[in-house]
Design an enzyme around this catalytic site. Sequence first.
Site, PDB file in Angstrom:
ATOM      1  N   GLU A 135       0.858  -1.189   0.000  1.00 10.61           N
ATOM      2  CA  GLU A 135       0.000   0.000   0.000  1.00 10.61           C
ATOM      3  C   GLU A 135       0.887   1.230   0.000  1.00 10.61           C
ATOM      4  O   GLU A 135       1.736   1.387   0.876  1.00 10.61           O
ATOM      5  CB  GLU A 135      -0.885   0.031   1.251  1.00 10.61           C
ATOM      6  CG  GLU A 135      -2.010  -0.980   1.186  1.00 10.61           C
ATOM      7  CD  GLU A 135      -2.949  -0.828   2.365  1.00 10.61           C
ATOM      8  OE1 GLU A 135      -2.880   0.200   3.065  1.00 10.61           O
ATOM      9  OE2 GLU A 135      -3.740  -1.750   2.593  1.00 10.61           O
ATOM     10  N   ASP A 185      -5.505   8.714  10.596  1.00  9.87           N
ATOM     11  CA  ASP A 185      -4.166   8.250  10.951  1.00  9.87           C
ATOM     12  C   ASP A 185      -3.712   8.739  12.304  1.00  9.87           C
ATOM     13  O   ASP A 185      -3.934   9.901  12.666  1.00  9.87           O
ATOM     14  CB  ASP A 185      -3.170   8.691   9.869  1.00  9.87           C
ATOM     15  CG  ASP A 185      -3.280   7.839   8.617  1.00  9.87           C
ATOM     16  OD1 ASP A 185      -3.214   6.597   8.760  1.00  9.87           O
ATOM     17  OD2 ASP A 185      -3.468   8.403   7.531  1.00  9.87           O
TER      18      ASP A 185
END
Lengths: 374, 374, 296, 296
Positions: free
Chosen positions: C32, C43
């Site tokens: 990824e 995040d």
Amino acid sequence: GRFGEFGGRYVPESLVPACAALEAAFRDAWSDTAFRERLAHLRTTYAGRPTALTAAERLSAELGVTLLLKREDLAHTGSHKINNVLGQALLAQRMGKTRLIAETGAGQHGVATATAAALFGMRATVYMGERDIARQRLNVFRMELLGAEVIPVTSGSRTLKDATNEAMRAWVAAVDEAHFCLGSVGGPHPYPWLVRELQRVIGEEARAQTPVIPDVVVACVGGGSNAAGTFAGFVDTPARLIGVEAAGGAAMTNGTPGVVHGYRSLVLQDAAGQVLEAESIAAGLDYPGVGPEHAHLGTTGRAEYRTVTDDEVLDAVRRLARSEGIICALESAHAVAWVLRAAGTPDLPTGSTVLLTLSGRGDKDMATLAGEVR
Amino acid sequence: GRFGEFGGRYVPESLVPACAALEAAFRDAWSDTAFRERLAHLRTTYAGRPTALTAAERLSAELGVTLLLKREDLAHTGSHKINNVLGQALLAQRMGKTRLIAETGAGQHGVATATAAALFGMRATVYMGERDIARQRLNVFRMELLGAEVIPVTSGSRTLKDATNEAMRAWVAAVDEAHFCLGSVGGPHPYPWLVRELQRVIGEEARAQTPVIPDVVVACVGGGSNAAGTFAGFVDTPARLIGVEAAGGAAMTNGTPGVVHGYRSLVLQDAAGQVLEAESIAAGLDYPGVGPEHAHLGTTGRAEYRTVTDDEVLDAVRRLARSEGIICALESAHAVAWVLRAAGTPDLPTGSTVLLTLSGRGDKDMATLAGEVR
Amino acid sequence: MKRLNPYLTGGITPDWIDYLLAFQAAGADAVEIGLPFSDPMLDGATIQQASDQALRLGASVASILTDLAAARSRICIPLIAMTYANLVFRGDPFTTGPATATGPEADPEAGSGPEAGRSLGAGSGPEAFCRRLAEAGITGLIVPDVPVDEADRLEAAATAAGIDLVLLAAPVTPPDRLAEIGRRSRGFIYAVSVMDTTGERDALATTAAPLAARLKAVTDLPVLLGFGISTPAQAATAARAGDGVVIGAALMRRVLDGATPDDLRAEVAAFRAALDQVDQEVPAATAHAEISGHRR
Amino acid sequence: MKRLNPYLTGGITPDWIDYLLAFQAAGADAVEIGLPFSDPMLDGATIQQASDQALRLGASVASILTDLAAARSRICIPLIAMTYANLVFRGDPFTTGPATATGPEADPEAGSGPEAGRSLGAGSGPEAFCRRLAEAGITGLIVPDVPVDEADRLEAAATAAGIDLVLLAAPVTPPDRLAEIGRRSRGFIYAVSVMDTTGERDALATTAAPLAARLKAVTDLPVLLGFGISTPAQAATAARAGDGVVIGAALMRRVLDGATPDDLRAEVAAFRAALDQVDQEVPAATAHAEISGHRR
């Protein structure tokens, strides 16, 4: 101007005519519907009156009493002081004065005076003790932003007592163009009466807002204007009236008869008759005298006076903040502190309904609190 | 949730059910008379509503327009933010939540959230950028005194943008017990709609208080909640709607379509799509996005958006203080600054009636002002 | 076979392609590639820091795709882009309202005329974005802040470009929604194993296995677990519940701390070994057939 | 003859009686003795400072009267006390309300029982105050914050003790009130020559002479001008308008600055000379006869 054996007009001859003229002007204005309507209009459209009456539900449940808060902290400038200055500024304008002179302790009256002066396009000079300037910088800056001149007072205790002396001295020298915009229910006649009349809106609103006559009506007392205004709405009811003083500035509790700042009342003084410096965490209560009407109400027994300590006051600020989301002024917290202590005791039995005047908001005290509370 | 091509719900799957549940709960509550009555009761007895409508007489005379000020500065906690949090806290309670998570810029929304949490006995966690903490210490202390936990955000611009990111991240981890009490009309659906509905009380009160429909309705715009609430009362009238942005944070004026914080709107971003940091003296307007309804109102032409500079804002604070005795927040002063500049020009012709929402009071800004004004 | 998808923030270092090659060498099934965004809502601190570092070093979607195109001949595993909606929809045509310029900076991604700000024209929007990914050799796309309700247009753009739009599912996702995600996701399903942001954790979240099981019940797509999988042992546990894992913060923390591509190869190899171990536990009959297009 | 009443803060220095004797030696007609008070409303910075210094040195009404009594044989001019209402009315009986103690400090002026605070009994109030003044040889009393409206009881007490209660008049005092002050004042009338506090000024106030003239028109009492008379020349000007002057701040500033009794004798002598000069200008017919009891 006379409340039993208290009150009077103990001022230099230089000020007697100004006091007399003020008395006459206020008598005239107070019976003039147009004046009262103009004041009522300002109170509503400018100062945010009527202020709310808030049921302190969580604290009430904890304490076993019904605690109702009269929210002067919501008034414009953050305290009940605006009620008084709007009336006095209107009166000064009616008398052709172009300038306001004021004393201030915590700065709330100074801010209110500076505000009214800006609103009416008048000049404002505010006397403030150096010590109070140091602990109430926020209010000093607010006054200056509003265009007022803040004059530091370096004499004596450098707090409200000496600021009041200086303001009166300044008035002597400017009596033609200046109105002395006194902030509390002390001073020479007609001030104790005039200020009480201008503050009675607190008590009258509260009485109209409370569904029943409360068992107890409580307010903090320094000079005593918010208490006087509150009591005025309930003095003809069976409600007990309680004034709460700072332990370090309790003229009602520890004072003896004396004359300061133009009026006779109870005064903190030493055995030789020198006036003592008060000592309280609340700059607005650092005052050795008390309004003559309180001396009268106290000595006749119609009102009762209690004291609370600085520590109790700090705890009260925090507890009210955490229970009700209201950060009140250190001054106002004196009344809260008494309720916290007395609730459930014979002094304030469980089940009582208490009307408490929250005289102002605590923003101005954050610097003090940051050092003291946590 | 959708305003033309703006709005939406751009959130991680983890938050979708919470947003959906909030939408359902608000739809249900908003059509529940008991809920609305409870909110109205709180507004009246706790928050000090209706707030006054003040005719700024001296400034009006100077400018040649009729300037009416909707006084959100008089609301409890000092700004319009309380309108929103009282509604959201009631809703959170109805949904069984025990905790509020909020982002804050200037701290006014954080203080309001901490206040509502205290009032309802909930836990509050407020995310605030480190840079904002430094310039709004007063509000940080107020939040802590109210029992809230203030978490400094050190990422990115260390202002509202990153505080919002952190608050949303925190919500992901606590979505069961916590309500995300968003402070403005941004965020994923239902927030822009929910917050606008809770703030429309400003516009509805103002409309009832103004004798005639004003020619122009003006409010400052950061995220845009006070403007959205004000505009809601006048969107169906011929009044021109003007939103005033900080020159350094003008998403309506300088933004391009983008997605941040869960919604699509106009966003300050660079050519590569990275969101820019806003730069304004008013912490509450240091935000690169703007509520999607504003993007819609602006692109359809129903509302117009203007920018003013920090210098104009500082001048506006001082001028309003000296003319009317009102010290407004730096955020609110943006709207005042536009009126000062535009009055007498084709943008605001002489003789116009202007309704201006003064979103908050300036006490929180004294430290900033002390350094900038004199 | 249990899948291992390590995550790498594009442009995290000038030699970031070496980390990608190291991941491949260590046995990654796919990688990824994070396209860094200023406001990465989902995040945690580590990936935020990695994104910030990449942006400071000048990374952009354009520069990362250029780097990948240049390395194309050395990459033989699938690449999946992971980024946020703002970069995907960037320059999405905007039909009404006043034109505004974003400034005259010459950026390969932006048109440079005065109309560049509000509408980037044919070279912008999700269609162009997906096309550019495909041109750089990327075959999958994960956009955590585009839930299925907002995915219609992106889904069509991805399909048109031959990109698998991988959807995410969370522990709180209700059954009907889980079914829809299962139906509409392409390539695999990303199971967000914990109600939290990305980042290392002491233990695999208790929500991981139940979510994987619920997903397995509604879809035949591989289910990869991500978020908070920090050690080979945790990866093994997660892999038992699903079909593989995504490892992000645990790796990016090491890169931020200065570890070399070789160090990271060893790290990823350890995860590979742990997953291979799980494979041996599993009867061959229950293993899924490899999905075409994901290993080439 | 033009009168010269210099003012001296009682207890301003330990040897303050020497200043009093110096004033006498320099030709003062009488001396005003300030009994220092913590909150002197009508005093400017100099007299405030003088009062504060005396209080810091332990001065009190009692100590000052004791000092005067001890010096009695050396003093042959009238002494006039000047102080504020609080010290005059101190311990004034207080008939209702709760008893409160002021604390157990042993002070010669206070009773020492628990009832001492609210009421000092027979030894307190204006009657006792005036009696004590008289016993110390003082013959006059000036209390600037007791205007004529508040003076009834004090007036009676002073009369009973044989003390002249000197009233003050100000430039703003209206005619009817001026007449009442003229009628009720004893010894002389104190003309407050300026709308200000005590303190030195660059020039005699323009309000001084008109006030003196108005007073002369309503009373036969001597009119002494005070407040802001700072130099012999100003004193001469003032004396031309009235019957004499009170000099306060100009003298006290010198004492505060460390001037000796000899220095002050010279200072007062200069004022005396200036006034004597005025006497020579004035035809004898217009000079007032000396008031009995004021020079002995």
